[in-house]
Design an enzyme around this catalytic site. Structure first.
Site, PDB file in Angstrom:
ATOM      1  N   SER A 100       0.810  -1.223   0.000  1.00 19.02           N
ATOM      2  CA  SER A 100       0.000   0.000   0.000  1.00 19.02           C
ATOM      3  C   SER A 100       0.844   1.275   0.000  1.00 19.02           C
ATOM      4  O   SER A 100       0.332   2.353  -0.298  1.00 19.02           O
ATOM      5  CB  SER A 100      -0.953   0.016   1.193  1.00 19.02           C
ATOM      6  OG  SER A 100      -0.247   0.207   2.404  1.00 19.02           O
ATOM      7  N   LYS A 156       1.025   4.509   6.786  1.00 18.75           N
ATOM      8  CA  LYS A 156       0.429   5.330   5.730  1.00 18.75           C
ATOM      9  C   LYS A 156       1.054   6.724   5.771  1.00 18.75           C
ATOM     10  O   LYS A 156       1.820   7.064   6.661  1.00 18.75           O
ATOM     11  CB  LYS A 156      -1.093   5.465   5.921  1.00 18.75           C
ATOM     12  CG  LYS A 156      -1.850   4.154   6.057  1.00 18.75           C
ATOM     13  CD  LYS A 156      -1.885   3.353   4.776  1.00 18.75           C
ATOM     14  CE  LYS A 156      -2.621   2.025   4.977  1.00 18.75           C
ATOM     15  NZ  LYS A 156      -2.589   1.177   3.763  1.00 18.75           N
TER      16      LYS A 156
END
Length: 216
Positions: free
Chosen positions: A75, A118
């Site tokens: 991701s 993230k």
């Protein structure tokens, strides 16, 4: 431990009227060697002490300030790849604020037994809107050089206002990232570190720091 290579003085006594002493090592040479050996031993002790102190300090810094972690998933590609090893700074946010563009590690809000990594997109009180993959914060387009065209997600989202003491986070690989678009903004108390350095694989070796100013 080193030992002196000096040899015992061997004497031979002549039965003639004068007695000659014939040392294999002269007293002058022996006296010159002793200080140099002592100096060498002292230098070795000093270097050994300094090396042990340096190793000890490095271990303290790694254990108490930095934590090695393994990235699982894609991701955050292309910045981070699956199974990549990085260091996170566990104490940085005790002394400074979280900035847009920081790559943070946090407890997954829906399952605190898991950790996610993230990038911070929006800060507390800001409003996030995404139109055809273009991210806007408070109506202003956010430059995202870290998102390659092939990783863009052209869907829409928001507007979403970020609550106080929370952060809106997204993965750089937008089309395969489970992030704040799914589970919402992340409370600040869930964020426990910032990714600072990649050390494995070797071709990714280097700093991961990126400020908001550098992303523009």
């Amino acid at each position: 431990m080193e030992h002196s290579d000096e040899k015992p003085i061997a004497t031979s006594v002549n039965t003639n009227s004068s007695a000659d002493i014939s040392p294999s090592t002269s007293p002058n040479t022996a006296s010159e060697q002793s200080p140099s050996l002592l100096s060498l031993r002292h230098e070795i002790r000093v270097w050994t002490r300094d090396l042990l102190i340096a190793i000890g300090l490095a271990l303290v810094i790694i254990v108490f300030l930095y934590q090695p972690v393994k990235v699982e998933g894609t991701s955050m590609a292309p910045l981070l790849s699956d199974q990549e090893r990085i260091f996170i700074n566990k104490f940085v946010y005790r002394f400074e604020a979280i900035h847009r563009g920081d790559v943070v590690v946090f407890w997954y809000p829906l399952d605190r037994s898991k950790s996610f990594i993230k990038r911070v997109i929006a800060l507390p009180g800001e409003t996030v809107t995404i139109r055809q993959g273009v991210v806007m914060v408070n109506g202003v387009v956010v430059p995202e050089p870290y998102v390659p065209p092939q990783y863009e997600d052209v869907s829409d989202y928001g507007p979403q206002r970020v609550p106080a003491d929370s952060y809106f986070v997204m993965g750089d690989h937008r089309i395969s990232s489970n992030d704040s678009r799914v589970f919402g903004p992340v409370p600040s108390q869930f964020i426990y570190g910032r990714a600072v350095f990649a050390y494995w694989p070797v071709d990714h070796f280097g700093s991961l720091a990126m400020t908001e100013a550098e992303s523009k």
